[in-house]
Design a protein around this motif. Sequence first.
Motif, short mmCIF file in Angstrom:
data_model
loop_
_atom_site.label_atom_id
_atom_site.label_comp_id
_atom_site.label_asym_id
_atom_site.label_seq_id
_atom_site.Cartn_x
_atom_site.Cartn_y
_atom_site.Cartn_z
N PRO A 147 -12.67 -2.50 0.24
CA PRO A 147 -11.57 -2.42 -0.73
C PRO A 147 -10.57 -1.36 -0.28
O PRO A 147 -10.96 -0.34 0.30
CB PRO A 147 -12.28 -1.99 -2.02
CG PRO A 147 -13.49 -1.25 -1.55
CD PRO A 147 -13.92 -1.92 -0.28
N THR A 148 -9.30 -1.60 -0.51
CA THR A 148 -8.26 -0.69 -0.04
C THR A 148 -7.24 -0.43 -1.14
O THR A 148 -7.26 -1.09 -2.19
CB THR A 148 -7.54 -1.25 1.20
OG1 THR A 148 -6.86 -2.46 0.82
CG2 THR A 148 -8.50 -1.53 2.33
N LEU A 149 -6.31 0.48 -0.88
CA LEU A 149 -5.25 0.80 -1.82
C LEU A 149 -4.06 -0.13 -1.67
O LEU A 149 -3.43 -0.51 -2.66
CB LEU A 149 -4.79 2.25 -1.60
CG LEU A 149 -5.77 3.33 -2.04
CD1 LEU A 149 -5.51 4.62 -1.27
CD2 LEU A 149 -5.66 3.57 -3.53
N THR A 150 -3.74 -0.50 -0.43
CA THR A 150 -2.53 -1.28 -0.16
C THR A 150 -2.83 -2.72 0.21
O THR A 150 -1.90 -3.50 0.43
CB THR A 150 -1.74 -0.64 0.99
OG1 THR A 150 -2.52 -0.73 2.19
CG2 THR A 150 -1.40 0.81 0.70
N GLY A 151 -4.12 -3.07 0.31
CA GLY A 151 -4.48 -4.41 0.76
C GLY A 151 -4.75 -4.47 2.25
O GLY A 151 -5.09 -5.53 2.78
#
Length: 390
Positions: A147-151
């Motif tokens: 999972p990431t912050l910006t995709g």
Amino acid sequence: MAFDLMEVTDEPLLTLLRVGRIQAPESLAATDILIADGRIAALGQDIEVPTDWPVRVVEARDLIAVPAFIDQHVHVTGGGGEGGCGNRCPEITAEEIASMGIATVVGVLGTDSISRSPADLLAKVRGLRAEGIAAYMYTGAYRFPPPTLTGDVQRDLAWIPEVLGLGELAISDHRSSQPRQDEIERLVSEVRVGAMLAGKLGICHFHLGDGKRGLEPLRRLLAETEIPADQVIPTHVNRHRALLEEAADYALRFDACVDVTAFDEVGEEDISAFEAVSFLLARGVPAERITMSSDCNGSLPEFDAKGTYLGMRVARNTALIADWQRLVHEKVLPLEQALGLIAGNVARVLGLHAGKGRLAVGFDADITLLDGDFQPQQTFVAGKCVYRVN
């Protein structure tokens, strides 16, 4: 129009620490530290400051000044969840961090990246910064894809200043997503490029479970690709004796760093950080290639042989300091080298060594004052006292 500077600010612009001894980590002749704008401006003896300068003098002649500690593995938002929502661990507080002499932490997500997200982690990191802690984070969690912050992992590294790398991606663990070797290699490569674009080191922080594959995925990564060993950090390598032995061989073969976890309660197979560091040193692993971290506010779950959840405890960061103190008291390492395990070595591993991990002019004024038993008494972050024993 003339004005008195002290009338427009509540805080003196300078701080002068007068201590009994400075370990930078090497022992210095200096006993005074002058701090300006969050950095060390001068080191010396009997530094004189004009009486009309806005300076606070801290008299601590009975204490030892050392580089403030760095904990590269902290579940700042709380870990857990393996037993359901009622088993989520609590968040950590700034006071709990600073009371252990720790100025810098790196926040991680673990098993649960559903009820907790990278956005939650970033918010907590920024909250800790507002309270005076030098806080950073890893993007990702146990699972793959992360999972990431910006995709996108590269964008997280490039655009989010607090993101130092990826972690803690789980391998050799039944809670892992069981990523294939090619998936691990591709992900580490993505982190490397994103970090290069951001001017960061780009750490890939790998959670090691007690699975039979052990460090084999990382051995293959370093042996079969062009990825440098300094980008790959395995943690929890002291889960059991066989894994620790493998970690020693891994560190020596690849000139790589390994991270030892300071378990606050050692189970039947776990090995304490004190014993693990002692073992690695005895096997010939250089002290510069060993770091220690707490895993605090993460869960310490128990499972049976079939992987059924039995219960859990919440990890604390007190064992990190206790095991470190024991290494010094029992002369496993001299103080200068022992400080590297929780300061200088960690700063280098994280790519923060240009400003953290030692006491020198121009470095961040992250300073811990220890008593004669090496117990933290005061913690300064960027020159501000964030913790003091009453």
